[in-house]
Design a protein around this motif. Structure first.
Motif, PDB file in Angstrom:
ATOM      1  N   LEU A   1       0.923  -0.935   0.150  1.00  0.00           N
ATOM      2  CA  LEU A   1      -0.274   0.166   0.013  1.00  0.00           C
ATOM      3  C   LEU A   1       1.343   1.659  -0.044  1.00  0.00           C
ATOM      4  N   GLU A   2       2.259   1.166  -0.279  1.00  0.00           N
ATOM      5  CA  GLU A   2       3.280   2.202  -0.407  1.00  0.00           C
ATOM      6  C   GLU A   2       2.539   2.951   1.186  1.00  0.00           C
ATOM      7  N   ILE A   3       2.610   2.072   2.455  1.00  0.00           N
ATOM      8  CA  ILE A   3       2.217   2.965   3.488  1.00  0.00           C
ATOM      9  C   ILE A   3       3.971   2.945   4.152  1.00  0.00           C
ATOM     10  N   LYS A   4       4.877   4.066   4.987  1.00  0.00           N
ATOM     11  CA  LYS A   4       5.497   4.324   5.256  1.00  0.00           C
ATOM     12  C   LYS A   4       5.250   4.007   6.627  1.00  0.00           C
ATOM     13  N   ILE A   5       6.286   3.431   7.717  1.00  0.00           N
ATOM     14  CA  ILE A   5       6.556   3.041   9.059  1.00  0.00           C
ATOM     15  C   ILE A   5       7.452   3.259   9.382  1.00  0.00           C
ATOM     16  N   ILE A   6       6.850   4.400  10.599  1.00  0.00           N
ATOM     17  CA  ILE A   6       7.670   5.265  10.998  1.00  0.00           C
ATOM     18  C   ILE A   6       8.349   4.601  12.305  1.00  0.00           C
ATOM     19  N   SER A   7       8.083   3.688  13.042  1.00  0.00           N
ATOM     20  CA  SER A   7       8.270   2.769  14.024  1.00  0.00           C
ATOM     21  C   SER A   7       7.839   1.714  14.890  1.00  0.00           C
ATOM     22  N   ILE A   8       8.187   0.666  14.519  1.00  0.00           N
ATOM     23  CA  ILE A   8       7.163  -0.329  15.246  1.00  0.00           C
ATOM     24  C   ILE A   8       8.001  -1.309  16.731  1.00  0.00           C
ATOM     25  N   SER A   9       7.153  -2.001  17.397  1.00  0.00           N
ATOM     26  CA  SER A   9       7.660  -2.656  18.546  1.00  0.00           C
ATOM     27  C   SER A   9       6.904  -3.242  19.573  1.00  0.00           C
ATOM     28  N   LEU A  10       6.861  -4.239  20.257  1.00  0.00           N
ATOM     29  CA  LEU A  10       6.916  -5.590  19.978  1.00  0.00           C
ATOM     30  C   LEU A  10       7.051  -6.017  21.585  1.00  0.00           C
ATOM     31  N   THR A  11       6.050  -5.410  22.822  1.00  0.00           N
ATOM     32  CA  THR A  11       5.932  -5.818  24.502  1.00  0.00           C
ATOM     33  C   THR A  11       4.982  -6.355  24.449  1.00  0.00           C
ATOM     34  N   ARG A  12       4.841  -6.781  26.046  1.00  0.00           N
ATOM     35  CA  ARG A  12       3.863  -7.646  26.908  1.00  0.00           C
ATOM     36  C   ARG A  12       2.368  -6.811  26.850  1.00  0.00           C
ATOM     37  N   PRO A  13       1.564  -6.519  26.815  1.00  0.00           N
ATOM     38  CA  PRO A  13       0.469  -5.520  27.334  1.00  0.00           C
ATOM     39  C   PRO A  13       0.673  -5.284  28.201  1.00  0.00           C
ATOM     40  N   THR A  14       0.874  -4.170  28.650  1.00  0.00           N
ATOM     41  CA  THR A  14       0.489  -3.753  30.030  1.00  0.00           C
ATOM     42  C   THR A  14      -0.783  -3.116  30.353  1.00  0.00           C
ATOM     43  N   LEU A  15      -1.386  -3.067  31.704  1.00  0.00           N
ATOM     44  CA  LEU A  15      -2.902  -2.333  32.243  1.00  0.00           C
ATOM     45  C   LEU A  15      -3.096  -0.307  31.489  1.00  0.00           C
ATOM     46  N   ASP A  16      -2.158  -0.222  30.626  1.00  0.00           N
ATOM     47  CA  ASP A  16      -2.732   0.686  29.404  1.00  0.00           C
ATOM     48  C   ASP A  16      -2.610   0.913  28.619  1.00  0.00           C
ATOM     49  N   ASP A  17      -2.533  -0.639  27.821  1.00  0.00           N
ATOM     50  CA  ASP A  17      -3.075  -1.197  26.652  1.00  0.00           C
ATOM     51  C   ASP A  17      -4.564  -1.385  26.953  1.00  0.00           C
ATOM     52  N   VAL A  18      -4.408  -2.046  28.139  1.00  0.00           N
ATOM     53  CA  VAL A  18      -6.077  -2.810  28.405  1.00  0.00           C
ATOM     54  C   VAL A  18      -6.727  -0.868  28.420  1.00  0.00           C
ATOM     55  N   PHE A  19      -6.287  -0.300  28.964  1.00  0.00           N
ATOM     56  CA  PHE A  19      -7.377   0.857  29.662  1.00  0.00           C
ATOM     57  C   PHE A  19      -7.278   1.460  27.740  1.00  0.00           C
ATOM     58  N   ILE A  20      -6.689   1.938  27.000  1.00  0.00           N
ATOM     59  CA  ILE A  20      -6.935   1.826  25.359  1.00  0.00           C
ATOM     60  C   ILE A  20      -8.476   1.198  25.320  1.00  0.00           C
ATOM     61  N   SER A  21      -8.054   0.295  25.322  1.00  0.00           N
ATOM     62  CA  SER A  21      -8.917  -1.393  24.681  1.00  0.00           C
ATOM     63  C   SER A  21     -10.491  -0.926  25.085  1.00  0.00           C
ATOM     64  N   TYR A  22     -10.466  -0.032  26.247  1.00  0.00           N
ATOM     65  CA  TYR A  22     -11.315  -0.344  26.717  1.00  0.00           C
ATOM     66  C   TYR A  22     -11.770   1.710  26.011  1.00  0.00           C
ATOM     67  N   THR A  23     -11.119   2.446  26.809  1.00  0.00           N
ATOM     68  CA  THR A  23     -11.795   3.083  27.122  1.00  0.00           C
ATOM     69  C   THR A  23     -11.508   4.292  25.411  1.00  0.00           C
ATOM     70  N   GLY A  24     -10.695   3.743  24.507  1.00  0.00           N
ATOM     71  CA  GLY A  24     -10.760   4.658  23.556  1.00  0.00           C
ATOM     72  C   GLY A  24      -9.483   5.365  23.577  1.00  0.00           C
ATOM     73  N   ARG A  25      -8.794   5.636  24.452  1.00  0.00           N
ATOM     74  CA  ARG A  25      -7.637   6.700  24.911  1.00  0.00           C
ATOM     75  C   ARG A  25      -6.875   6.368  26.391  1.00  0.00           C
ATOM     76  N   GLU A  26      -5.686   6.690  25.222  1.00  0.00           N
ATOM     77  CA  GLU A  26      -4.262   6.552  26.737  1.00  0.00           C
ATOM     78  C   GLU A  26      -4.872   7.637  28.369  1.00  0.00           C
ATOM     79  N   MET A  27      -4.378   7.162  28.939  1.00  0.00           N
ATOM     80  CA  MET A  27      -4.556   7.543  30.350  1.00  0.00           C
ATOM     81  C   MET A  27      -3.651   9.118  30.390  1.00  0.00           C
ATOM     82  N   ARG A  28      -3.575   9.539  31.050  1.00  0.00           N
ATOM     83  CA  ARG A  28      -3.420  10.910  31.236  1.00  0.00           C
ATOM     84  C   ARG A  28      -2.118  11.361  32.104  1.00  0.00           C
ATOM     85  N   ASP A  29      -0.969  11.910  31.623  1.00  0.00           N
ATOM     86  CA  ASP A  29       0.355  11.888  32.352  1.00  0.00           C
ATOM     87  C   ASP A  29       0.131  12.532  33.466  1.00  0.00           C
TER      88      ASP A  29
END
Ligand SMILES: Nc1ncnc2c1ncn2[C@@H]1O[C@H](COP(=O)(O)OP(=O)(O)OP(=O)(O)O)[C@@H](O)[C@H]1O
Ligand SMILES: [Mg+2]
Length: 331
Positions: free
Chosen positions: A284-312
């Motif tokens: 599709l000629e899409i430029k990938i700027i960065s990619i990483s593989l990690t174990r899910p944190t609860l932050d990821d769980v939060f994003i998946s339920y609320t659609g946004r990141e936890m606040r800083d």
């Protein structure tokens, strides 16, 4: 048996539904965490459960007593440690606890023994006669927690017990919370916006956002439901929808969250998925700027339920928050 139970609990401030029809239960002896971003409704819920605020509708039962009809019994059975320190800086640690013991009507002949025990538990015996003004943030927090424990409550409420502390001090406080939990065999209800804190301390976590509970489960189950790996990806594309629909078709992809040019891909097999992503992006000629593989944190769980990141947790944010809180207290 439940230590805390709410049924369709709501609290409205004007047009704001701070707590919106929440029903949940906390088992006796559990460490239960309320995790959510700024303004989610965590403190409002705690204030209802500790009888400091009246609900607009619904019911809350703490230690078997209704917060509306048996507020006194609720108060006698709970300890409440507010987010902001309530200790008097110009008194010593021990003097603060003496004051707290009197406020809690602890029998005179037991006061000294209980203070000695608790000072020992939170390792402040050596510093007990120093004024609190000389204490570090972590020591103050320990003293705050000690104050909430003197009357041996059945349920301890901790509102953001480690906010504003550095990571080493936060870890120490977690140790003390675990120690207290074991020693007193009490139920602990805490709020936090630190994923790691909820993950480390809690038997179960309720994610709250916009006054509603999004999910309640153990940290482990939450992470497992997301797949056991997370691919975080940044990309550049004029046609992100095509990219996304192709990614969804990859085997082992469980869920994808998109936040502008950032994707969070939940998968059960990251090493198989990553080459597929590269294949799709090159077609599709899409430029990938960065990619990483990690174990899910609860932050990821939060994003998946609320659609946004936890606040800083930046200083400016905290200032705004304290300001809002003071306004609320004055109201
Ligand atoms: N006394 C009040 N008057 C008006 N609005 C209020 C009052 N107390 C809370 N709110 C609003 O209710 C919502 C929930 O607030 P609450 O303090 O419970 O959130 P929180 O999850 O504890 O947030 P934080 O992480 O910032 O402590 C927010 O929109 C807040 O502005
Ligand atoms: Mg709060």
């Amino acid at each position: 048996m439940y230590s805390v139970e709410t049924r369709s609990l709501s609290k409205t401030f004007g047009t704001v539904k701070a707590v919106n029809d929440i029903s949940f239960a906390v088992e006796s002896g559990e460490i239960f965490g309320f995790l959510g971003p700024n303004g989610a409704g965590k403190s409002t819920t705690i204030m209802i459960l500790t009888t400091l605020l009246k609900p607009t509708s619904g019911q809350a039962i703490v230690s078997g007593f209704d917060v509306m009809t048996h507020a006194k019994q609720v108060r006698q059975s709970i300890g409440y440690v507010q987010q902001e320190s309530t200790v008097d800086e110009y008194l010593s640690g021990r003097e603060n606890l003496l004051l707290q013991a009197r406020l809690n009507h602890i029998p005179k002949d037991q006061i000294n023994k209980r203070i000695d025990e608790i000072l020992e538990l939170i390792e402040l015996t050596d510093k007990q006669n120093d004024s609190v003004v000389t204490y570090s943030g972590g020591m103050r927090k320990r003293l705050d927690i000690a104050g909430g424990l003197l009357h041996h409550p059945k349920v301890l409420f901790l509102d953001e017990p480690t906010v504003g502390l550095d990571i080493q001090t936060r870890r120490k406080i977690w140790e003390y919370i675990k120690k207290i939990h074991k020693e007193f065999e009490m139920t602990i209800f805490l709020t936090t916006h630190y994923m790691e804190e909820a993950d480390q301390l809690c038997d179960r976590i309720g994610i709250i956002d916009h006054g509603q509970i999004q999910i309640i489960d153990t940290p482990e189950n939450m992470k497992n439901a997301m797949g056991n790996e997370v691919i975080s990806l940044k990309f550049e594309s004029k046609n992100p929808d095509d990219f996304l629909s192709q990614l969804h078709k990859i085997e082992y992809v469980k869920k994808i969250n998109k936040d502008n040019d950032k994707l969070t891909i939940f998968t059960s097999n990251g090493t198989q998925v990553i080459p597929e992503i590269f294949k799709i992006s090159s077609t599709l000629e899409i430029k990938i700027i960065s990619i990483s593989l990690t174990r899910p944190t609860l932050d990821d769980v939060f994003i998946s339920y609320t659609g946004r990141e936890m606040r800083d947790d930046d200083a400016g944010f905290n200032r705004k928050r304290e300001h809002a809180k003071m306004k609320r207290l004055r109201a």
